[in-house]
Design a protein around this motif. Structure first.
Motif, short mmCIF file in Angstrom:
data_model
loop_
_atom_site.label_atom_id
_atom_site.label_comp_id
_atom_site.label_asym_id
_atom_site.label_seq_id
_atom_site.Cartn_x
_atom_site.Cartn_y
_atom_site.Cartn_z
N PRO A 140 0.84 -1.20 0.00
CA PRO A 140 0.00 0.00 0.00
C PRO A 140 0.87 1.26 0.00
O PRO A 140 2.00 1.24 0.47
CB PRO A 140 -0.79 -0.10 1.30
CG PRO A 140 -0.38 -1.35 1.96
CD PRO A 140 0.69 -2.02 1.17
N TRP A 141 0.36 2.31 -0.56
CA TRP A 141 1.09 3.57 -0.59
C TRP A 141 0.45 4.54 0.40
O TRP A 141 -0.71 4.41 0.74
CB TRP A 141 1.14 4.14 -2.00
CG TRP A 141 -0.17 4.18 -2.71
CD1 TRP A 141 -1.04 5.22 -2.78
CD2 TRP A 141 -0.78 3.12 -3.46
NE1 TRP A 141 -2.15 4.90 -3.53
CE2 TRP A 141 -2.01 3.60 -3.95
CE3 TRP A 141 -0.41 1.81 -3.76
CZ2 TRP A 141 -2.87 2.82 -4.73
CZ3 TRP A 141 -1.27 1.04 -4.52
CH2 TRP A 141 -2.47 1.54 -5.00
N SER A 142 1.22 5.48 0.86
CA SER A 142 0.73 6.37 1.93
C SER A 142 0.28 7.73 1.43
O SER A 142 -0.34 8.48 2.19
CB SER A 142 1.81 6.55 3.00
OG SER A 142 2.97 7.09 2.41
N GLN A 143 0.58 8.06 0.18
CA GLN A 143 0.16 9.35 -0.36
C GLN A 143 -0.45 9.17 -1.74
O GLN A 143 0.08 8.42 -2.56
CB GLN A 143 1.33 10.32 -0.47
CG GLN A 143 1.76 10.92 0.84
CD GLN A 143 2.74 12.05 0.60
OE1 GLN A 143 3.68 11.91 -0.15
NE2 GLN A 143 2.49 13.18 1.23
N ALA A 144 -1.54 9.89 -1.96
CA ALA A 144 -2.16 9.89 -3.29
C ALA A 144 -1.39 10.86 -4.18
O ALA A 144 -0.92 11.89 -3.72
CB ALA A 144 -3.62 10.31 -3.18
N ALA A 145 -1.27 10.51 -5.44
CA ALA A 145 -0.63 11.42 -6.39
C ALA A 145 -1.53 12.63 -6.61
O ALA A 145 -2.75 12.52 -6.57
CB ALA A 145 -0.39 10.70 -7.72
#
Length: 177
Positions: A140-145
């Motif tokens: 999972p990633w912690s920041q949305a683009a």
């Protein structure tokens, strides 16, 4: 033709993306997943207005020289006794679009993600749910683009106050939506 498009003369009247996709995927259609990120409709429209104004690819957005004037014009069209729905307003009529898709696709194939939740405060959990559901081997990633940020865009409430005439017209039309 071989891809399932209707004859040219009927093309504009018979276009149904949900049915066309089902036809294209055929017996593999059960493997398709739809991910829908729903944004508050006016926020989506304002973002699209500023994103496309130099591209000239949103006819409804280009109806007037400002976001508020374009919204007022489009809302008046939608409120006519025979409504005229522009591309710009149609894109925010989420329930009608989803209703058409679930006529031909199983609702379990859809994942609906609230835009603010993903972008503002729960990106990691949303991305974890998404990758798990799609069975992807991604962390999972912690920041949305934020590739579509528009620095010259005022806040929605500054540009379109709650009781402003264009907003009132738009809300009158959208009340049934």
């Amino acid at each position: 033709d071989q891809f399932g498009f209707p004859a040219k003369k009927d093309h504009a009247h018979n276009w149904n993306t949900a049915e066309l996709l089902q036809k294209w995927y055929g017996d593999q259609g059960h493997r398709v997943h739809f991910v829908i990120i729903l944004r508050e409709p006016l926020g989506r429209m304002q973002s699209e207005y500023y994103h496309t104004r130099n591209l000239h690819n949103c006819m409804g957005c280009m109806a007037n020289d400002t976001f508020t004037h374009a919204l007022e014009f489009n809302s008046k069209l939608a409120l006519k006794s025979t409504p005229e729905i522009t591309d710009w307003i149609w894109k925010s009529m989420y329930s009608r679009q989803i209703e058409e898709y679930i006529k031909v696709w199983n609702p379990s194939q859809f994942m609906i993600i609230p835009f603010k939740r993903y972008v503002d405060f729960d990106t990691e959990n949303v991305s974890k749910s998404l990758t798990n559901r799609l069975r992807l081997r991604l962390k999972p990633w912690s920041q949305a683009a934020h590739d579509n940020k528009h620095g010259d865009k005022p806040s929605l409430f500054d540009e379109l106050p709650i009781n402003s005439f264009p907003r009132t017209l738009y809300e009158k039309f959208m009340a049934n939506e």
